[in-house]
Design a protein around this motif. Structure first.
Motif, short mmCIF file in Angstrom:
data_model
loop_
_atom_site.label_atom_id
_atom_site.label_comp_id
_atom_site.label_asym_id
_atom_site.label_seq_id
_atom_site.Cartn_x
_atom_site.Cartn_y
_atom_site.Cartn_z
N THR A 329 -3.80 -7.90 -18.47
CA THR A 329 -3.61 -9.07 -17.61
C THR A 329 -4.88 -9.40 -16.83
O THR A 329 -4.87 -10.30 -15.99
N ASN A 330 -5.94 -8.66 -17.10
CA ASN A 330 -7.18 -8.82 -16.34
C ASN A 330 -8.28 -9.37 -17.26
O ASN A 330 -8.40 -8.96 -18.41
N VAL A 331 -9.05 -10.30 -16.70
CA VAL A 331 -10.15 -10.87 -17.48
C VAL A 331 -11.11 -9.77 -17.94
O VAL A 331 -11.60 -9.80 -19.08
N ALA A 332 -11.33 -8.77 -17.09
CA ALA A 332 -12.25 -7.68 -17.44
C ALA A 332 -11.67 -6.77 -18.51
O ALA A 332 -12.41 -6.03 -19.17
N GLY A 333 -10.37 -6.82 -18.69
CA GLY A 333 -9.74 -5.97 -19.71
C GLY A 333 -9.68 -6.64 -21.07
O GLY A 333 -9.51 -5.97 -22.09
N THR A 334 -9.80 -7.97 -21.09
CA THR A 334 -9.65 -8.67 -22.37
C THR A 334 -10.97 -9.27 -22.86
O THR A 334 -11.36 -9.06 -24.00
#
Lengths: 733, 164
Positions: A329-334
Motif C-alpha cells: 500500500t506504500n509507494v516505496a513498496g511498489t
C-alpha cells in the motif's frame, strides 16, 4: 441464439502484427525508391491477406466454427483461398527482407535463404505438379470425418488444421500469383487449367457434403440444434459456401489469366534487377529523431528528465518514511521494486541504458558542480571493479536478509543513502567516479545495456580522426567530457557508458549518435577497449559480469515458493534473515563455481574466465529480464492505488477508495510464462553462439563444450524457476 | 523502434487461449429443443475444466462435479459476447467423475455424463513447446554458421587452386 460475440486476438496476434509491421516498413522503403513497382495496390493486397487471417482467427467465426459447420467452412475458405493469394499478390519477399533489421534479414537469415538446397526444396514445393496434389490432399484429408472431428477436440489440433489450410493454400496459389521476382516454370495460360482442375477437386467435397443423406460430422449434430439450427441444413449451407464462393475464387482468376494470355504482350518495361540494399544505409540514430532527439541532445533536456525522476524519488522517500508499513500500500513498496526495476530492464533490452540516463542520483551532482568543482581524481588503486562486484553481492544479500522489498522505510533510506553517497563521491572526485566504480545499480544498468540495440557511437570515424581536441573525452567549452573516460571512436560495447550524453554536448563536430548496432556483436571483439583496456586482462570486469549473472539467478530463486519454503524450514543459522542472506551468498558462490571450473579447460584460466563472462552474460541478462519483467507484467496495475492513498493521506483529498483489488487479485497474464521461456531461450542461444564463435576463433573448439554446459546449466536453473509458483512480492498476499 | 512498440502492443492485447468451444459430453432433447453440454479440455486432467451449456431455454441451471470425495456445484451463467451458459469447475483427483446439470428445482438431472480424469499435467509437460523453443533457434543459428563456414572453405579452396 446469436453467435455474434467478441473478437479474441489469440497468440497468433503477435506474429501476425509483427509480419504486417515488417512488411509495411519494407514496403515504405521500396515505395520511396520505386513507387510504380511498389504501389499502394501491393500494400492493400498484403494488408487484405493479413485482415483475412485476422477475421478467420480472431473474430466470432473461430468460436462459432466449433458449433456450426457453415461458420467453420467460412473460416477455412478465408484461410486457404482468400488470405494466401492476397498475401502473395503483395509480393512479400522484398518488403519483408527490407523491413527486418539488417542483422536479422541479411546477417542471420541471408545465408540460410541463399542456401541452394533450401531454394531447391522450395522450388519443388511450389511447382504445379507438387502444389496442386498437396493442396487437394490436404483439403480432402481434413474433411474426412475422423480428422475433422479430431480437429474439434481442442485448440492444438484445431490450430494444426488451420496451419495446414493456410500453408497448403500458399503453396497452391504460388504458381498462380507468381509473386515477383519468382518466375513460374509453366506458361501463364496453363494456370487457368490448374485452377479449373482444383475447382473440380473442391466441388467433389462440396457435393459430398451437399448430397449426404445425414449429418457427416457427429459433433455438429449435437451443437447446431442446441443453437436452434438444423444440422443437416447447416451442413448444406457449408457445402454451398464451399461450392459457390469457392468456385468463384477459382474461376475468376482463371478467366483473368486466360484473358491476359490472349492479349498481345507489350514490351516489358526496363527495370533494374532487384538488389538488396545496394549501399549501406544510414544507421538509425535516436538523436536524429525529431522532438526526442532535441530533448536528449540538450543538457537541460537531460537534466529535466533526471529532475522528473528525482520528483518521483522524493515521493518514494516521503511515503516510505511517512506512509503505512505495508509494502503493497506504500509507494516505496511498489514503485521501485515492481515498476522501476521492470521498466529499467525492459528499456535496457529494447533501447539502451535509459535507466542511467534518467538516474536521479546524478541530478544533485550536476547542479552542485556549478559551484563546487571537484579537484581529486579517483585513486588509481581503486580503478577496478572489485569494489562494485562486492557491493553487488552485498546488495543482493541485504535485499533478501533485510527484506528491502517488504520494507518501505528501509527502501526510503536506501534511496536517500544512494543520493548522498553519489553526491558526496562526485563532489570529491572528478568525472563520474560513483557511477563507474561504486554504484551497484549502475553496474547492473550498464551490463544490461550490453544486449541493447542502441549505443553511443561516432557518426563518422573520419571526422574523429581529424579531430585534435578530443572534447568528447576531455571536455571543452561546450561542456564536460566523458566522466567514465570513454573515447567515443574507440568505444566498444556499452560497458562503462552511462548514457549521460555529455559527449554529445561536448563534441564540436556534432559527431556523436545513439546509433543502432547488432546486439552482443561487440562482445567478440578482442582488441583494446576504451576505458577498459584488453578485456582478457580485466578479471575484475569479468568477475563483475559473472557475479551479476549468477546473482540474477540467485535473486530469482529466492522468490520461488519451493525455495522460500525450504529456507523457512531450514533449522540452522539463527534468524530467517540470516538464513536468506547466507543462502543467497551460497547460491551465488555455487553458480560462480561452474564457470570457474569450465575456465580450467583449454588455455589460460584468466583469459577463459574473461571470455566466459561475456559469453554467459546473455543467459544472465535474460534471467534479469524474465524476473523483473514478471513483476512488471503481473503487478503493473498496482502503481496507482498507493499513489492515490498517499495523496489522500497527505492532502486530505477524497479520491475514493483505492482499487486494492489490483494488488490482492493480480494474476500473471497467460502469455507471460511462454514469453519468459522464449526470452530465456533467446539468451541461451545467444550465449551458445558466443561460446562457439569465441572457441573457434581461439582455435580451441573443444572448449565450447565446457562453456556450453555452463550456459545450459544456468538456463536449466532459470527454466525451472520460471515454472515454479512465485512469491508475489509487492502485492497483497 | 515502431516495430518494437507495435509488437509490445500486440503482446499486451493478446490472450493465450484460442477460442475453444469444447467437446460435447452429453446431449438430449428437452421438448422440442436439444440441450448440449460441452467440456474443455477434451481429455480432462486434475485441475480446472470449463463447461458450456447450449440450447437451454431459460431459468437457473447448476452444474455439479462429483470426483472421488470431492463435490463442487456452481451456477452456469451467461457471459458477455458468448452464446450459452458457462462455468468453470475443478477435478480434484484422478479417476472417474460424474458431471450433472440440474435445471431449477427439478430433482432429475437435465444432463449427466461420466468422464475420466487424467493425472495432473506437470508444468514441464504443459509448457514443453516453449521450454524447447531454443532448439529451433539454435538450429537456425547452427545452419547459418555451417553455411558460412562452407562458403569460406570453398572460397579458400577455389582461391588456392588458382595459385600456380
Amino acid at each position: 441464439m446469436s453467435l455474434a460475440g467478441a473478437w479474441v486476438p489469440g497468440v497468433s496476434a503477435v506474429p501476425i502484427t509483427l509480419l504486417m509491421v515488417v512488411y509495411v516498413t519494407g514496403w515504405a522503403r521500396l515505395h520511396r525508391r520505386d513507387p510504380a513497382r511498389w504501389s499502394w495496390w501491393r500494400l492493400s493486397c498484403f494488408g487484405g491477406g493479413v485482415a483475412a487471417i485476422a477475421v478467420a482467427l480472431w473474430s466470432p467465426l473461430d468460436q462459432g466454427g466449433q458449433w456450426l459447420l457453415s461458420w467453420h467452412m467460412t473460416q477455412h475458405l478465408l484461410l486457404s483461398m482468400v488470405a494466401p493469394p492476397l498475401l502473395l499478390a503483395g509480393w512479400p519477399f522484398m518488403p519483408l527482407m527490407q523491413g527486418l533489421p539488417r542483422w536479422i534479414g541479411v546477417g542471420l537469415l541471408g545465408p540460410v535463404l541463399a542456401w541452394p538446397a533450401l531454394r531447391g526444396v522450395l522450388a519443388r514445393l511450389v511447382h504445379p505438379t507438387v502444389a496442386w496434389p498437396l493442396s487437394v490432399a490436404v483439403t480432402w484429408a481434413w474433411h474426412l470425418p475422423p480428422a475433422y472431428e479430431w480437429a474439434l477436440t481442442g485448440s492444438v489440433p484445431h490450430a494444426l488444421e488451420h496451419a495446414c489450410f493456410l500453408w497448403s493454400g500458399i503453396l497452391f496459389w504460388w504458381p498462380v500469383v507468381a509473386p515477383w521476382p519468382w518466375q513460374g516454370a509453366w506458361p501463364r495460360w496453363s494456370m487457368a487449367f490448374y485452377l479449373l482442375l482444383a475447382d473440380v477437386a473442391n466441388t467433389v467435397v462440396a457435393a459430398v457434403l451437399a448430397f449426404a443423406p445425414g449429418v457427416v460430422y457427429g459433433t455438429y449434430a449435437l451443437t447446431a440444434p442446441a443453437l436452434g439450427v438444423d444440422p443437416l441444413e447447416d451442413q448444406r449451407r457449408a457445402a454451398a459456401i464451399m461450392w459457390l464462393p469457392g468456385q468463384l475464387l477459382f474461376l475468376v482468376p482463371a478467366v483473368v489469366i486466360l484473358a491476359r494470355a490472349g492479349r498481345r504482350r507489350r514490351p516489358a518495361r526496363s527495370v533494374a534487377l532487384p538488389v538488396l540494399r545496394p549501399r549501406r544505409p544510414a544507421r538509425f540514430d535516436l538523436l536524429a529523431v525529431p522532438m526526442v532527439g532535441a530533448v536528449l541532445r540538450h543538457p537541460n533536456g537531460r537534466l529535466s528528465l533526471r529532475m522528473g525522476v528525482m520528483v518521483l524519488a522524493v515521493l518514494v522517500v516521503l511515503d516510505g518514511w511517512l506512509g503505512p508499513a505495508s509494502a503493497a500500500t506504500n509507494v516505496a513498496g511498489t514503485w521501485p521494486w515492481t515498476h522501476g526495476r521492470g521498466l529499467a530492464v525492459v528499456a535496457a533490452v529494447a533501447v539502451g541504458n535509459l535507466a542511467c540516463m534518467g538516474c536521479p542520483l546524478i541530478a544533485p551532482r550536476t547542479l552542485l558542480r556549478r559551484w563546487i568543482r571537484p579537484r581529486r581524481r579517483w585513486p588509481s588503486g581503486l580503478r577496478v571493479k572489485w569494489i562494485a562486484a562486492g557491493l553487488v553481492v552485498a546488495w543482493l544479500v541485504a535485499y533478501e536478509a533485510l527484506g528491502w522489498w517488504d520494507s518501505p522505510w528501509l527502501t526510503a533510506w536506501l534511496v536517500v543513502g544512494l543520493v548522498l553517497a553519489a553526491t558526496v563521491t562526485d563532489l570529491l572526485f572528478e568525472g563520474a567516479a560513483f557511477c563507474q566504480w561504486v554504484c551497484p545499480v549502475g553496474q547492473w544498468n550498464m551490463a544490461m545495456a550490453v544486449a541493447a540495440p542502441l549505443q553511443v557511437k561516432a557518426r563518422d570515424l573520419q571526422v574523429c580522426e581529424r579531430c585534435a581536441t578530443q572534447d568528447c573525452l576531455r571536455g571543452g567549452e561546450r561542456g564536460p567530457g566523458c566522466g567514465t573516460g570513454l573515447f567515443v571512436p574507440r568505444k566498444t560495447g556499452s560497458l562503462e557508458c552511462t548514457w549521460c550524453l555529455d559527449c554529445v554536448t561536448a563534441c564540436p563536430h556534432d559527431n556523436v549518435a545513439l546509433a543502432a548496432v547488432v546486439p552482443l556483436q561487440e562482445s567478440l571483439l578482442e582488441g583494446t577497449r576504451s576505458a577498459i583496456g584488453r578485456w582478457r586482462d580485466r578479471t575484475d570486469f569479468a568477475t563483475l559480469l559473472l557475479v551479476l549473472g549468477a546473482g540474477g539467478l540467485a535473486n530469482a530463486l529466492l522468490m520461488t515458493e519451493p525455495v522460500v519454503g525450504w529456507v523457512e524450514g531450514v533449522g540452522w543459522a539463527g534468524s530467517g534473515a540470516l538464513r536468506a542472506g547466507l543462502i543467497t551468498l551460497a547460491s551465488i558462490a555455487v553458480l560462480l563455481a561452474w564457470p570457474a571450473l569450465a575456465a580450467c579447460v583449454g588455455g589460460s584460466w584468466r583469459e577463459r574466465w574473461a571470455g566466459l563472462a561475456l559469453d554467459l552474460w546473455p543467459v544472465g541478462a535474460s534471467v534479469w529480464l524474465v524476473h523483473f519483467g514478471f513483476h512488471l507484467a503481473s503487478g503493473w496495475a498496482s502503481a496507482l492505488p498507493p499513489l492515490q492513498r498517499a495523496a489522500m493521506d497527505a492532502a486530505g483529498l477524497d479520491l475514493g477508495e483505492p482499487r486494492w483489488s489490483a494488488h490482492c487479485c493480480a494474476t500473471a497474464p497467460a502469455w507471460l510464462v511462454p514469453a519468459m521461456l522464449v526470452a530465456l531461450a533467446s539468451g541461451l542461444v545467444a550465449s551458445l553462439w558466443l561460446c562457439w564463435t569465441r572457441a573457434v576463433r581461439r582455435g580451441r573448439p573443444v572448449t565450447a563444450v565446457a562453456d556450453a554446459l555452463v550456459a545450459l546449466g544456468w538456463w536449466m536453473v532459470a527454466a525451472w524457476l520460471v515454472l515454479q509458483p512465485m512469491q508475489m512480492r509487492g502485492l497483497i498476499a | 523502434m515502431s516495430r518494437m512498440l507495435l509488437t509490445a502492443l500486440a503482446v499486451l492485447s493478446t490472450r493465450l487461449a484460442c477460442a475453444d468451444g469444447g467437446v460435447p459430453i452429453d446431449s438430449r432433447m428437452v421438448g422440442t429443443e436439444r440441450v448440449t453440454l460441452l467440456m474443455t479440455p477434451a481429455r480432462p486432467s486434475v485441475g480446472s475444466a470449463r463447461f458450456t451449456l447450449l440450447g437451454h431455454g431459460g431459468g437457473p441451471v447448476e452444474i455439479q462435479v462429483r470426483n472421488g470425495d470431492h463435490r463442487e456445484r456452481t451456477a452456469l451463467e451467461a457471459e458477455p459476447g458468448r452464446p450459452g451458459l458457462h462455468a468453470q469447475l475443478d477435478f480434484a483427483v484422478e479417476g472417474p467423475a460424474l458431471v450433472t446439470v440440474h435445471a431449477g428445482a427439478a430433482t432429475e438431472p437435465l444432463l449427466q455424463s461420466e468422464v475420466t480424469v487424467g493425472p495432473q499435467a506437470t508444468a514441464w509437460m504443459a509448457r514443453w513447446p516453449w521450454i524447447l523453443a531454443w532448439l529451433p533457434m539454435l538450429g537456425l543459428v547452427t545452419l547459418r554458421e555451417w553455411l558460412l563456414a562452407r562458403r569460406l572453405h570453398s572460397t579458400q579452396e577455389h582461391g588456392a587452386s588458382k595459385i600456380p
